[in-house]
Write a protein that holds these residues in place. Structure first.
Motif, PDB file in Angstrom:
ATOM      1  N   ASP A   9      89.183  69.967  81.757  1.00 19.13           N
ATOM      2  CA  ASP A   9      88.942  69.790  80.319  1.00 19.13           C
ATOM      3  C   ASP A   9      87.963  68.653  80.021  1.00 19.13           C
ATOM      4  OD1 ASP A   9      90.486  67.492  80.738  1.00 19.13           O
ATOM      5  OD2 ASP A   9      92.214  68.240  79.604  1.00 19.13           O
ATOM      6  N   ARG A  11      88.427  65.492  80.030  1.00 21.95           N
ATOM      7  CA  ARG A  11      89.020  64.327  79.368  1.00 21.95           C
ATOM      8  C   ARG A  11      89.318  63.174  80.314  1.00 21.95           C
ATOM      9  NH1 ARG A  11      93.288  67.539  75.464  1.00 21.95           N
ATOM     10  NH2 ARG A  11      91.693  68.479  74.138  1.00 21.95           N
ATOM     11  N   TYR A  12      89.417  63.456  81.596  1.00 18.29           N
ATOM     12  CA  TYR A  12      89.775  62.422  82.565  1.00 18.29           C
ATOM     13  C   TYR A  12      88.850  62.479  83.774  1.00 18.29           C
ATOM     14  CZ  TYR A  12      94.136  62.327  79.931  1.00 18.29           C
ATOM     15  OH  TYR A  12      95.063  62.237  78.921  1.00 18.29           O
ATOM     16  N   ARG A  21      91.162  57.932  81.719  1.00 19.57           N
ATOM     17  CA  ARG A  21      90.488  58.540  80.576  1.00 19.57           C
ATOM     18  C   ARG A  21      88.977  58.401  80.728  1.00 19.57           C
ATOM     19  NH1 ARG A  21      91.888  56.731  74.529  1.00 19.57           N
ATOM     20  NH2 ARG A  21      93.994  56.961  75.338  1.00 19.57           N
ATOM     21  N   ASP A  24      83.872  58.796  76.247  1.00 21.83           N
ATOM     22  CA  ASP A  24      83.590  59.804  75.229  1.00 21.83           C
ATOM     23  C   ASP A  24      82.191  60.384  75.480  1.00 21.83           C
ATOM     24  OD1 ASP A  24      82.967  61.226  72.906  1.00 21.83           O
ATOM     25  OD2 ASP A  24      83.774  59.696  71.557  1.00 21.83           O
ATOM     26  N   TRP A  78      89.318  62.740  72.037  1.00 24.84           N
ATOM     27  CA  TRP A  78      89.330  64.185  71.790  1.00 24.84           C
ATOM     28  C   TRP A  78      90.194  64.561  70.600  1.00 24.84           C
ATOM     29  CZ3 TRP A  78      90.907  62.042  76.455  1.00 24.84           C
ATOM     30  CH2 TRP A  78      92.281  61.970  76.664  1.00 24.84           C
TER      31      TRP A  78
END
Length: 102
Positions: A9, A11-12, A21, A24, A78
Motif C-alpha cells: 500500500d 504506507r510503510y 511509516r 508522505d 493517508w
C-alpha cells in the motif's frame, strides 16, 4: 543507496523486517529534501547533546521534522485531506543552531 522495501500500500517502509511509516509521497521534492536535511541535522544534534540538558530540545527537533515529513503524528498522512497534508509539510520546522540549509 538502494531504495528500502515498501509495503504494497506504500504506507510503510520495511527495514530488517520492521515497518516504519513512509514519508508522505505528496510532499514536493524540494520541500522533502529540505525537511530531510533538517531531520539529519537534528539527529546529529541529538548525538552532540546526548546526556545534557539540551538533549530534549534536539529530540523535539527530530520529532517536528518527522511530523512534517508525515513519518509521525496523528492522523497518519493517508488519513489526512490534501489541504491538511499541505499545511503539515509547509509548517515552520525549527532548525538546530548553526544549521546550514545547503
Amino acid at each position: 543507496m538502494a531504495e528500502p522495501e515498501h509495503t504494497p500500500d506504500g504506507r510503510y517502509v520495511v527495514v530488517d523486517g520492521r515497518r516504519w511509516r513512509a514519508t508522505d509521497p505528496a510532499i514536493p521534492e524540494e520541500r522533502r529534501a529540505e525537511l530531510t536535511r533538517v531531520l539529519m541535522a537534528w539527529r546529529r544534534d541529538v548525538r552532540r547533546t546526548k546526556g545534557t540538558p539540551e538533549e530534549d530540545r534536539s529530540r523535539a527537533g527530530v520529532q517536528a521534522a518527522k511530523v512534517a515529513l508525515g513519518e509521525r503524528g496523528q492522523p497518519p498522512w493517508w488519513d489526512q485531506t490534501d489541504a491538511e497534508r499541505r499545511v503539515r509539510w509547509e509548517a515552520d520546522v525549527p532548525v538546530p543552531e548553526g544549521f546550514d540549509p545547503r
